[in-house]
Design a protein around this motif. Sequence first.
Motif, PDB file in Angstrom:
ATOM      1  N   SER A  74       3.553   3.792   4.814  1.00 41.07           N
ATOM      2  CA  SER A  74       3.470   5.010   5.965  1.00 41.07           C
ATOM      3  C   SER A  74       4.042   4.383   7.399  1.00 41.07           C
ATOM      4  CB  SER A  74       1.872   5.368   6.182  1.00 41.07           C
ATOM      5  OG  SER A  74       1.198   4.209   6.558  1.00 41.07           O
ATOM      6  N   GLU A  75       4.379   3.031   7.238  1.00 41.47           N
ATOM      7  CA  GLU A  75       4.932   2.470   8.513  1.00 41.47           C
ATOM      8  C   GLU A  75       6.478   2.382   8.578  1.00 41.47           C
ATOM      9  OE1 GLU A  75       2.949  -1.122   8.977  1.00 41.47           O
ATOM     10  OE2 GLU A  75       0.826  -0.227   9.235  1.00 41.47           O
ATOM     11  N   ARG A  76       7.005   2.753   7.280  1.00 38.55           N
ATOM     12  CA  ARG A  76       8.529   2.624   6.991  1.00 38.55           C
ATOM     13  C   ARG A  76       9.230   3.815   6.842  1.00 38.55           C
ATOM     14  NH1 ARG A  76      10.295  -2.020   5.281  1.00 38.55           N
ATOM     15  NH2 ARG A  76      11.212  -1.289   3.177  1.00 38.55           N
ATOM     16  N   ILE A  87       0.839  -1.187  -0.036  1.00 38.05           N
ATOM     17  CA  ILE A  87       0.009   0.041  -0.093  1.00 38.05           C
ATOM     18  C   ILE A  87       0.909   1.240   0.185  1.00 38.05           C
ATOM     19  CG2 ILE A  87      -1.970   1.349   1.119  1.00 38.05           C
ATOM     20  CD1 ILE A  87      -2.838  -1.524   0.030  1.00 38.05           C
ATOM     21  N   GLU A  88       1.069   1.976  -1.121  1.00 40.07           N
ATOM     22  CA  GLU A  88       1.625   3.195  -1.328  1.00 40.07           C
ATOM     23  C   GLU A  88       0.943   4.429  -0.798  1.00 40.07           C
ATOM     24  OE1 GLU A  88       3.570   3.089  -5.102  1.00 40.07           O
ATOM     25  OE2 GLU A  88       5.114   1.544  -4.317  1.00 40.07           O
ATOM     26  N   ASP A  89       1.160   4.514   0.650  1.00 43.50           N
ATOM     27  CA  ASP A  89       0.350   5.500   1.474  1.00 43.50           C
ATOM     28  C   ASP A  89       1.260   6.604   2.016  1.00 43.50           C
ATOM     29  OD1 ASP A  89       1.388   3.761   3.262  1.00 43.50           O
ATOM     30  OD2 ASP A  89      -0.259   3.740   4.329  1.00 43.50           O
ATOM     31  N   ILE A  90       2.543   6.864   1.268  1.00 44.89           N
ATOM     32  CA  ILE A  90       3.235   8.088   2.136  1.00 44.89           C
ATOM     33  C   ILE A  90       2.533   9.507   1.955  1.00 44.89           C
ATOM     34  CG2 ILE A  90       5.287   6.988   1.902  1.00 44.89           C
ATOM     35  CD1 ILE A  90       5.896   8.435  -0.624  1.00 44.89           C
ATOM     36  N   ASP A  91       1.641   9.605   1.014  1.00 37.71           N
ATOM     37  CA  ASP A  91       1.023  10.900   0.971  1.00 37.71           C
ATOM     38  C   ASP A  91      -0.234  10.873   1.645  1.00 37.71           C
ATOM     39  OD1 ASP A  91      -0.034  13.404   0.446  1.00 37.71           O
ATOM     40  OD2 ASP A  91       0.495  13.264  -1.582  1.00 37.71           O
ATOM     41  N   ARG A  92      -0.202  11.323   2.926  1.00 41.90           N
ATOM     42  CA  ARG A  92      -1.233  11.238   3.726  1.00 41.90           C
ATOM     43  C   ARG A  92      -2.519  12.007   3.518  1.00 41.90           C
ATOM     44  NH1 ARG A  92      -1.277   6.677   5.447  1.00 41.90           N
ATOM     45  NH2 ARG A  92      -2.231   6.832   7.395  1.00 41.90           N
ATOM     46  N   THR A  93      -2.173  13.184   2.743  1.00 42.38           N
ATOM     47  CA  THR A  93      -3.264  13.982   2.250  1.00 42.38           C
ATOM     48  C   THR A  93      -4.077  13.554   1.186  1.00 42.38           C
ATOM     49  OG1 THR A  93      -1.772  15.084   0.634  1.00 42.38           O
ATOM     50  CG2 THR A  93      -1.846  16.041   2.611  1.00 42.38           C
ATOM     51  N   ARG A  94      -3.543  12.515   0.432  1.00 42.84           N
ATOM     52  CA  ARG A  94      -4.338  11.768  -0.508  1.00 42.84           C
ATOM     53  C   ARG A  94      -4.888  10.407  -0.270  1.00 42.84           C
ATOM     54  NH1 ARG A  94      -1.253  10.579  -4.917  1.00 42.84           N
ATOM     55  NH2 ARG A  94      -3.072  10.309  -6.056  1.00 42.84           N
ATOM     56  N   CYS A  95      -4.198   9.871   0.915  1.00 43.96           N
ATOM     57  CA  CYS A  95      -4.774   8.431   0.863  1.00 43.96           C
ATOM     58  C   CYS A  95      -5.601   8.408   2.323  1.00 43.96           C
ATOM     59  CB  CYS A  95      -3.239   7.542   1.122  1.00 43.96           C
ATOM     60  SG  CYS A  95      -2.008   7.804   0.031  1.00 43.96           S
TER      61      CYS A  95
END
Length: 292
Positions: A77-79, A42-50
């Motif tokens: 996001s956990e890494r 899950i490529e969720d580094i951009d917390r504004t979009r995810c």
Amino acid sequence: MDGFVTRFAPSPSGRLHLGHAFSALTGWKLARARGGQYRLRIEDIDRTRCRPEHEAGEIEDLRWLGIDWDGPVLRQSERLPVYAAALDRLRAMGLEYPCFCTRSDIAAAARAPHGSEGIIYPGTCRHLSAGERAERMASEAFAWRLDVAAALAVTGPLTWRDHEAGLIAADPLKGGDIVVGRKELGVSYHIAVVIDDAAQGVTDVVRGRDLFEATHVQRLLQALLGLPEPVYRHHVLILGPDGRRLAKRDGAASLASLRAGGATPADIRELLPPLPDPVRERGRNYNSGAIP
Ligand code: GLU
């Protein structure tokens, strides 16, 4: 069983559409037919979009399609500390510089044509003195950029192997000095993706042709960070009625709305181009092919 490992790496910014279904099924079919592994990231580094609800919706879409995966789901996001350590390493090698430019500064300064990833950075902040850098870092927001020419001087010429196109001479310079640490996030897609492909043991990256050009700089980052080099399969893109690549805003093509309209997973497959035939591909030598 031939050690094949691939992955599906959606960003949880909406529901999956037919393009995602094709990408996910292509990798899954290859992995299953070859007795390999299929990973989910899950490529969720951009917390504004995810959003967590988008992640749950995407997982539901995959399960509905009949796709299963091996091992734990990896959430970017956990890494963040892992990516930060890699950025520190590149900085210690003298290959990064702080960039203070805003989007409009870059648009105004860029004369180069727009690349596949938008405007190519003209290198403005590469030329700042050490003193000016230190002074501005104390008071202004900044991103970290990779000095691509300096990085290439470290690695020397690089290639990557593409399932369709054969051996490709990597040309990361054409994408300019990409951002490796985003202003507001500290990391960037390119860094996270190469680190995680290695962490998940990915031997074959299966993804759309929209990411073909990104491979040039990702290959450079792999070489700099001492990561293994996967083989790439950039599959065709699914286009919408307007002839453009499907995007998450194209609600009509979302799996959730097709399903709500009565479509079955078999109907979805009928709507997609043929999936690869792993039997016909067996024994294909990805190392062959001339550098174009
Ligand atoms: N997260 C990216 C996307 O949703 C895919 C990245 C990749 O496959 O390398 O487009």
